[in-house]
Motif scaffolding. Sequence first.
Motif, mmCIF file in Angstrom:
data_model
loop_
_atom_site.group_PDB
_atom_site.id
_atom_site.type_symbol
_atom_site.label_atom_id
_atom_site.label_comp_id
_atom_site.label_asym_id
_atom_site.label_seq_id
_atom_site.Cartn_x
_atom_site.Cartn_y
_atom_site.Cartn_z
ATOM 1 N N THR A 7 16.739 35.289 35.757
ATOM 2 C CA THR A 7 17.074 36.522 34.756
ATOM 3 C C THR A 7 18.645 36.283 35.113
ATOM 4 O O THR A 7 19.444 36.023 36.442
ATOM 5 C CB THR A 7 17.379 37.745 35.826
ATOM 6 O OG1 THR A 7 15.958 37.936 35.935
ATOM 7 C CG2 THR A 7 18.060 38.743 35.175
ATOM 8 N N ASN A 8 19.479 35.919 33.741
ATOM 9 C CA ASN A 8 20.835 35.293 33.760
ATOM 10 C C ASN A 8 21.382 36.798 32.904
ATOM 11 O O ASN A 8 21.807 37.671 34.462
ATOM 12 C CB ASN A 8 21.026 34.585 32.475
ATOM 13 C CG ASN A 8 19.705 33.039 32.731
ATOM 14 O OD1 ASN A 8 20.073 32.764 34.116
ATOM 15 N ND2 ASN A 8 18.674 33.217 31.406
ATOM 16 N N THR B 167 28.718 43.779 30.566
ATOM 17 C CA THR B 167 27.411 42.593 31.261
ATOM 18 C C THR B 167 28.074 41.891 32.031
ATOM 19 O O THR B 167 29.119 42.131 33.134
ATOM 20 C CB THR B 167 27.490 41.283 29.953
ATOM 21 O OG1 THR B 167 29.287 40.343 29.861
ATOM 22 C CG2 THR B 167 27.274 41.668 28.484
ATOM 23 N N ASN C 271 20.153 45.443 27.798
ATOM 24 C CA ASN C 271 19.547 43.737 27.634
ATOM 25 C C ASN C 271 19.957 43.629 28.753
ATOM 26 O O ASN C 271 20.283 42.594 29.741
ATOM 27 C CB ASN C 271 21.213 43.983 26.186
ATOM 28 C CG ASN C 271 21.158 41.806 26.084
ATOM 29 O OD1 ASN C 271 21.143 40.761 26.002
ATOM 30 N ND2 ASN C 271 19.902 42.157 25.441
ATOM 31 N N ASP D 97 18.621 38.647 29.542
ATOM 32 C CA ASP D 97 18.484 37.425 28.855
ATOM 33 C C ASP D 97 17.712 37.151 30.245
ATOM 34 O O ASP D 97 18.306 36.628 31.671
ATOM 35 C CB ASP D 97 19.916 36.560 29.007
ATOM 36 C CG ASP D 97 20.298 37.201 27.338
ATOM 37 O OD1 ASP D 97 22.010 36.653 27.639
ATOM 38 O OD2 ASP D 97 20.129 37.361 26.553
ATOM 39 N N SER E 196 14.802 34.091 31.853
ATOM 40 C CA SER E 196 13.467 32.872 31.509
ATOM 41 C C SER E 196 12.608 33.194 31.801
ATOM 42 O O SER E 196 12.754 33.261 33.047
ATOM 43 C CB SER E 196 14.283 31.814 32.720
ATOM 44 O OG SER E 196 15.953 31.522 31.115
ATOM 45 N N HIS F 233 13.372 30.921 26.349
ATOM 46 C CA HIS F 233 13.935 32.163 27.361
ATOM 47 C C HIS F 233 13.932 33.398 25.763
ATOM 48 O O HIS F 233 13.492 33.060 24.629
ATOM 49 C CB HIS F 233 15.619 31.382 26.841
ATOM 50 C CG HIS F 233 16.214 29.840 27.923
ATOM 51 N ND1 HIS F 233 15.964 29.933 29.360
ATOM 52 C CD2 HIS F 233 15.851 28.142 27.004
ATOM 53 C CE1 HIS F 233 15.679 28.854 29.677
ATOM 54 N NE2 HIS F 233 15.792 28.134 28.676
ATOM 55 N N ARG F 234 14.270 34.079 26.783
ATOM 56 C CA ARG F 234 14.372 35.831 25.784
ATOM 57 C C ARG F 234 15.547 36.276 25.735
ATOM 58 O O ARG F 234 15.944 36.414 26.848
ATOM 59 C CB ARG F 234 13.527 36.349 25.737
ATOM 60 C CG ARG F 234 11.803 35.558 25.491
ATOM 61 C CD ARG F 234 11.285 35.771 23.975
ATOM 62 N NE ARG F 234 10.551 34.747 23.821
ATOM 63 C CZ ARG F 234 10.062 33.969 23.671
ATOM 64 N NH1 ARG F 234 10.701 32.708 23.637
ATOM 65 N NH2 ARG F 234 8.822 33.689 23.570
ATOM 66 N N SER F 235 16.160 37.213 24.849
ATOM 67 C CA SER F 235 17.141 37.976 25.184
ATOM 68 C C SER F 235 16.112 39.383 25.151
ATOM 69 O O SER F 235 15.270 39.513 23.659
ATOM 70 C CB SER F 235 17.639 38.126 24.319
ATOM 71 O OG SER F 235 18.602 39.085 24.482
#
Length: 120
Positions: free
Chosen positions: A31-32, A50, A96, A98, A100, A106-108
């Motif tokens: 998780t980014n 964020t 939200n 971001d 992996s 990768h997905r948002s």
Amino acid sequence: QVQPVESGGGLVQAGGSLRRSCALSGRIFRTNDMGWYRQAPGKESELVATCTSGGNTNYADSVKGRFTISRDNAKNTVYLQMNSLKHEDTAVYYCNADVSLSRFNHRSLWGQGTQVTISS
């Protein structure tokens, strides 16, 4: 399937507080950045706050000093503590993340959104 699940929100009087949370369910490689956005009626969506995986935070000027974003990486959960709420904070708030899903996938991801209404 990985999906952000939001909780919290609702109706509160001006000056009050609310706490929102957003937990990621499913299998995640990493998780980014995680964050919160909002969209008020008739306005464009805007970033609220964020938080990076390392804990670095960023806030919209309009919420600095009143909102606090935090996250629990072990639980893949991000929180938004909202204090001293104002009528202009009324909006639909979206989580939200971001992520992996694998090394090269990768997905948002977006939560379902929850209405937050501040009464005068």
